[in-house]
Every structure is written in structure tokens, then in C-alpha cells.
Design an enzyme around this catalytic site. Structure first.
Site, mmCIF file in Angstrom:
data_model
loop_
_atom_site.group_PDB
_atom_site.id
_atom_site.type_symbol
_atom_site.label_atom_id
_atom_site.label_comp_id
_atom_site.label_asym_id
_atom_site.label_seq_id
_atom_site.Cartn_x
_atom_site.Cartn_y
_atom_site.Cartn_z
ATOM 1 N N ARG A 1 15.615 38.968 9.437
ATOM 2 C CA ARG A 1 16.332 38.458 8.265
ATOM 3 C C ARG A 1 16.106 36.966 8.024
ATOM 4 O O ARG A 1 16.374 36.471 6.923
ATOM 5 C CB ARG A 1 17.822 38.776 8.347
ATOM 6 C CG ARG A 1 18.690 37.908 9.226
ATOM 7 C CD ARG A 1 20.170 38.191 8.913
ATOM 8 N NE ARG A 1 21.073 37.453 9.798
ATOM 9 C CZ ARG A 1 22.391 37.324 9.582
ATOM 10 N NH1 ARG A 1 22.938 37.865 8.517
ATOM 11 N NH2 ARG A 1 23.160 36.661 10.426
ATOM 12 N N ALA B 1 24.749 37.376 3.038
ATOM 13 C CA ALA B 1 23.892 38.221 3.859
ATOM 14 C C ALA B 1 24.796 38.887 4.891
ATOM 15 O O ALA B 1 25.428 38.210 5.706
ATOM 16 C CB ALA B 1 22.805 37.394 4.552
ATOM 17 N N SER B 2 24.880 40.193 4.852
ATOM 18 C CA SER B 2 25.803 40.914 5.733
ATOM 19 C C SER B 2 25.371 40.799 7.192
ATOM 20 O O SER B 2 24.206 40.515 7.504
ATOM 21 C CB SER B 2 25.859 42.388 5.339
ATOM 22 O OG SER B 2 26.330 42.536 4.020
ATOM 23 N N MET B 3 26.321 41.044 8.100
ATOM 24 C CA MET B 3 25.985 41.012 9.523
ATOM 25 C C MET B 3 25.008 42.150 9.820
ATOM 26 O O MET B 3 25.148 43.263 9.304
ATOM 27 C CB MET B 3 27.241 41.114 10.379
ATOM 28 C CG MET B 3 28.099 42.330 10.145
ATOM 29 S SD MET B 3 29.743 42.172 10.880
ATOM 30 C CE MET B 3 29.342 41.905 12.610
ATOM 31 N N PRO B 4 23.977 41.874 10.620
ATOM 32 C CA PRO B 4 22.931 42.876 10.860
ATOM 33 C C PRO B 4 23.442 44.214 11.371
ATOM 34 O O PRO B 4 22.926 45.267 10.970
ATOM 35 C CB PRO B 4 22.027 42.186 11.886
ATOM 36 C CG PRO B 4 22.175 40.725 11.569
ATOM 37 C CD PRO B 4 23.623 40.560 11.191
#
Length: 364
Positions: free
Chosen positions: A15, A69-72
Site C-alpha cells: 500500500r 486508506a483502511s487498515m490492511p
């Protein structure tokens, strides 16, 4: 059919290249890659969400987050729930940084991903990110709540923002048997991950499969998430009625709050915490746009003051909805679901006697 190897996909699609130079993590202070590259790198590598835009990109704001950006680990959870195959055609609603679209494009070795973003600046930056990383999803600027009929039909549709109402355009554009996955919530409580399957008659239905908390689709934001209500200032209109309640206004269990929201989807809530010597006190504020109620919590009190105005007794409705949930056996979020038809959506719970539609609880 061969399943997607997500371990390989994530390894091949980090990311970091999709994250902008300035992000916000756990506090209000931005992390700037140019000023503090180590802190930025640590934040990007961590399993945490990162806010990537404030105030819809307006200059000099900083009032509310508008893209992230969401947590992976959550991204992986949602992709697992989507159950894609390498030859699927997928519509992603909400491009954001472009990383999720890149993951899909890497996985769809024989398929295609189309990603649509309402914010032109975000779409342009995501497209640059994707080109730089040699990822090839098709990026569209537009209102994803309308889907993208030019690319339909799709095998899968995934949204990366929360909705209060699932638009019928989504099941219209997904094949029968296809999956729609979206964060979903009500004005009262935003915490559902909804997984719908499209039926042969064009409707879609399915349960909640987990807990997520995403930013709202811009046209479905709550009033409490707009500039009028952002910050620590409690609206202070004069009440028409003042009474007391013995119901503790502190946040109830998460499943209870979710169930209350299903019964009262138009009632927004916000909690204002005290400061200094009053740090243990707070006010719960409720509104439907016409009526409002506020309930003050004071530690150790047996009764709590309720201030109200408007035609509805919102606090009594909250109490009735909570009692109705308890009377059903306190079902968990995942026992509830949604059905979407051309006429709208309805919510339901699978109880001991079968599926029951959810409606407002009568106030006694």
C-alpha cells in the site's frame, strides 16, 4: 475454479506507493513524509487506518476526515467476504487512494475491475498511483451510488464507504448470484458490513457479516458529520420539555446500539464528553431534524436530566427500541440483515420463530 491467493496478492501490491505525503493517524496532527519520513513510514507499515483527505480537499480546513486508506487487515477481511474468482468482473465504488483497486486488479488475472470515485481530485491521484505501479483498473469519475451501467453486468460489487440506503442500481447491475459487499449503518449507529446476494428476481438480500466503521457516502452523510455539528460545541436551543429518566444514557452495548438504529434509522446521535473536572460527564444529543433531545450523564446519579423539543419524544423512542431488542433475546448484529428491492430496502432479524422485519418500537 481456482481461488485467489490473497497472501501473494498483498505481497505483490504493497500500500505504500498509494499513500499521499500527508496523512493523519491516531490524533489531530498530520504526519508529513517530507518533515518526518520515519514516522510516515511507520504509520504506512502499521495495521491502522490513515486519513488521506480532510474537508473534501478544501484548503485550510481540518474539521472532518473525508477520505482514508483502511487498515490492511480490514481490507483483507472485506476481500475475503467478496469471494472473487480470477475471471470475475468487479465494480468498486469509492476509489480513494487506488490501493484496493490495485489489489483487485492483481487478483483478477482473467477478469476486470472498474473503480468509480465521486471526487475528481482523488480519482486523478489514484489514476496516477495506479499507472506508476503498472496496475490497470479502469478509473471512472462519477457518483458510485448510481453504479456504472456502461460496464455492467458485474459478478461482484464492493463499496469502500458506508451507506444508509443501498441504491437499487447496485443489484440492477450485478448478475443473479452475484455478491454486493458494503459498509452500512444508520444515523444512530454505523458499524455493519453487509453482504447481499442478488436473486433471480432482481432483488438482493443478505446478513451483516462483521463490524466495520467507514466514512459515509458524501450524499448520505449525517447532519452531525457536516460542518454545522463538527467540533466540541453542543447545540444549545431552548428546550420545550425537561424531565428525568432512570435509564443510564451511557453508550449501550454495540449490538444494542446497532439494533436501536435499525428501529430508528432517522435519529442521529452524538456524544459530547466533558473536560477537566467534568471529564467523566457527557451529553448524548439526539435529533431527527425536527425534534431533538439531550441527556446528561453525571457519575453516581440515579436519575438523568432529559431536555427535549419538537413533536417526537426521542428519548422515549430510544428506550422503547432498546426494550424491543431485549425482548427479542438480544440478537447480535450478524443475526440482522437487509433486503433491497426496486421500492427501497427493509431490515430484518432472524429470530427463534423465523425472519421478522424490523420496525419502530411502540412507545408506551
Amino acid at each position: 475454479m481456482t481461488a485467489v491467493n490473497w497472501e501473494r496478492v498483498f505481497a505483490d501490491t504493497p500500500r505504500r506507493p498509494y499513500i499521499p505525503a500527508v496523512v493523519w493517524a491516531d490524533d489531530d496532527d498530520p504526519i508529513n513524509r517530507d518533515n518526518d519520513p520515519d514516522a510516515w513510514a511507520d504509520a504506512v507499515a502499521a495495521d491502522i487506518p490513515l486519513v488521506t483527505q480532510m474537508d473534501d480537499g478544501a484548503e485550510g480546513g481540518g474539521l472532518f476526515p473525508s477520505s482514508s486508506a483502511s487498515m490492511p487487515s480490514l481490507v483483507r477481511l472485506m476481500l475475503d467476504q467478496l469471494d472473487i474468482h480470477p475471471d470475475h468482473r468487479v465494480l468498486e465504488v469509492g476509489t480513494g487512494t487506488g490501493w484496493n483497486a490495485a489489489l483487485l486488479a492483481t487478483a483478477l488475472t482473467d477478469g476486470e475491475v472498474i473503480t468509480i470515485e465521486v471526487d475528481p481530485a482523488l480519482a486523478a491521484q489514484a489514476k496516477e498511483n495506479l499507472i506508476a505501479c503498472r496496475a490497470a483498473p479502469f478509473v471512472v469519475v462519477g457518483d458510485g451510488l448510481r453504479g456504472y451501467p456502461d460496464g455492467a453486468p458485474y459478478d461482484r460489487l464492493i463499496a469502500t464507504m458506508a451507506v444508509q440506503h443501498v441504491p437499487y442500481e447496485w443489484p440492477e447491475q450485478v448478475k443473479p448470484g452475484g455478491v454486493i459487499l458494503t459498509p452500512w449503518g444508520t444515523a444512530f449507529h454505523n458499524s455493519g458490513l453487509l453482504r447481499l446476494v442478488v436473486n433471480s428476481d432482481g432483488t438482493a438480500s443478505g446478513p451483516f457479516v462483521g463490524s466495520v466503521n467507514f466514512m459515509w457516502a458524501r450524499s448520505q452523510r449525517r447532519r452531525f458529520d457536516t460542518r454545522e455539528f463538527v467540533g466540541d460545541v453542543i447545540p444549545d436551543p431552548a428546550p420545550d420539555r425537561v424531565r428525568h429518566t432512570t435509564t443510564d444514557p451511557r453508550p449501550m452495548r454495540e449490538h444494542a446500539e446497532f439494533a436501536i438504529g435499525l428501529r430508528l434509522p432517522d435519529v442521529e446521535q452524538r456524544v459530547y464528553f466533558g473536560h477537566g473536572d467534568a471529564a467523566d460527564e457527557y451529553t448524548q444529543w439526539l435529533s431527527d431534524g425536527l425534534s431533538w433531545a439531550s441527556v446528561d450523564y453525571v457519575p453516581g446519579a440515579d436519575k438523568f436530566e432529559v431536555n427535549e423539543s419538537g413533536p417526537r419524544d426521542l428519548w422515549a423512542e430510544i428506550e422503547a427500541a432498546y426494550d424491543a431488542w431485549r425482548a427479542q433475546g438480544e440478537p447480535a448484529r450478524e443475526q440482522h440483515g437487509v433486503t433491497v428491492t426496486p421500492d427501497g430496502q427493509r431490515t430484518w432479524v432472524n429470530g427463534p420463530n423465523g425472519r421478522v422485519e424490523i420496525g419502530p418500537a411502540p412507545v408506551t
